[in-house]
Design an enzyme around this catalytic site. Structure first.
Site, PDB file in Angstrom:
ATOM      1  N   LYS A  80       0.549  -5.145   8.053  1.00 36.64           N
ATOM      2  CA  LYS A  80      -0.218  -5.335   6.810  1.00 36.64           C
ATOM      3  C   LYS A  80       0.438  -6.475   6.041  1.00 36.64           C
ATOM      4  O   LYS A  80       1.654  -6.442   5.773  1.00 36.64           O
ATOM      5  CB  LYS A  80      -0.159  -4.044   6.001  1.00 36.64           C
ATOM      6  CG  LYS A  80      -1.429  -3.722   5.252  1.00 36.64           C
ATOM      7  CD  LYS A  80      -1.282  -2.328   4.644  1.00 36.64           C
ATOM      8  CE  LYS A  80      -2.456  -1.967   3.799  1.00 36.64           C
ATOM      9  NZ  LYS A  80      -2.232  -0.694   3.094  1.00 36.64           N
TER      10      LYS A  80
HETATM   11  O1  G3P Z   1      -3.515   1.608   0.943  1.00 36.39           O
HETATM   12  C1  G3P Z   1      -3.925   0.876  -0.136  1.00 36.39           C
HETATM   13  C2  G3P Z   1      -4.830   1.496  -1.118  1.00 36.39           C
HETATM   14  O2  G3P Z   1      -5.700   2.396  -0.578  1.00 36.39           O
HETATM   15  C3  G3P Z   1      -4.307   1.727  -2.484  1.00 36.39           C
HETATM   16  O3  G3P Z   1      -5.057   2.627  -3.251  1.00 36.39           O
HETATM   17  O4  G3P Z   1      -5.332   4.200  -5.113  1.00 36.39           O
HETATM   18  O5  G3P Z   1      -3.270   2.779  -4.984  1.00 36.39           O
HETATM   19  O6  G3P Z   1      -5.458   1.759  -5.561  1.00 36.39           O
HETATM   20  P1  G3P Z   1      -4.754   2.840  -4.806  1.00 36.39           P
END
Ligand code: G3P
Length: 217
Positions: free
Chosen positions: A83
């Protein structure tokens, strides 16, 4: 549509993977920090459990160190997807890894223009962050729609991975708009199968069944 699970908690992954419905896992530095565990051991454990792509994120921000970190993460298992952030250096690293046949997930995507560059750099996955756009009053789902349209028109193979999911409806809307994958926090995956009418219907069936005095086995 594929469903990935967005967590670094191995116990949660194991408890959901027994369904056979988990196609992959995504992690990020915040999720690794939350788990309190070592990144290398965690990715190794996840890869032993799940055969689909497991995203492991570099933390370097310069090209040279992204390559070094990516190579180390990639050496953990064949199903690791490196990533990288959607930056100039991240795109450069994406091109190198994808030319080497290594899966790359380009993360922190907030615009269609960024997604176009990631596809040109050979990304396996592009991760538009729906929830974080909605948080600032923008339209996360519109971004999914723009990216799927552009990728379809130009025939890019890069898979649209809806990330930063904040509700079950986000998953449904992403599916309707043609996202290839949604990466889902465990609690929403559980909410996907729950429905009060299913519970009520089952309870009614069982109470009627009891009255018959029958047993199938
Ligand atoms: O893996 C990355 C992503 O899904 C982050 O989500 O909830 O931290 O915006 P969030």
């Amino acid at each position: 549509m594929q469903l990935f699970i967005d967590t670094a908690e191995i116990d949660e992954i194991k408890s959901l993977n027994i369904t056979g419905l988990i196609d992959g896992v995504t992690t990020n530095p915040s999720l690794i920090a939350k788990s309190g565990k070592n990144i290398i051991n965690t990715i190794e454990e996840i890869c032993n459990e799940v055969s689909g792509p497991v995203s492991a994120e570099v933390t370097a921000t310069d090209f040279d160190n992204m390559i070094l970190e990516g190579k180390k993460l990639s050496s953990i298992a064949k199903n690791v997807a490196i990533k990288v952030p959607l930056t100039f250096d991240g795109l450069r690293a994406c091109k190198v890894f994808s030319d080497d046949g290594i899966m790359v997930n380009v993360t922190l995507c907030f615009s269609a223009a960024q997604a176009l560059l990631a596809a040109k750099a050979g990304a396996t996955f592009i991760s538009p962050f729906i929830g974080r756009l909605d948080d600032i009053g923008a339209d996360g789902m519109n971004l999914i729609s723009e990216i799927t349209e552009i990728y379809d028109i130009h025939g890019y193979d890069t898979k649209v991975l809806a990330a930063s999911i904040r509700s079950v409806q986000d998953i449904v809307d992403s599916a309707k708009l043609g996202a290839d994958v949604a990466t889902v926090p465990p609690k929403f995956l559980k909410s996907m199968y729950n429905h009060p009418l299913t519970d009520k219907g089952l309870s009614d069936f069982l109470s009627d069944w009891k009255k018959t005095g029958q047993s199938i086995l």
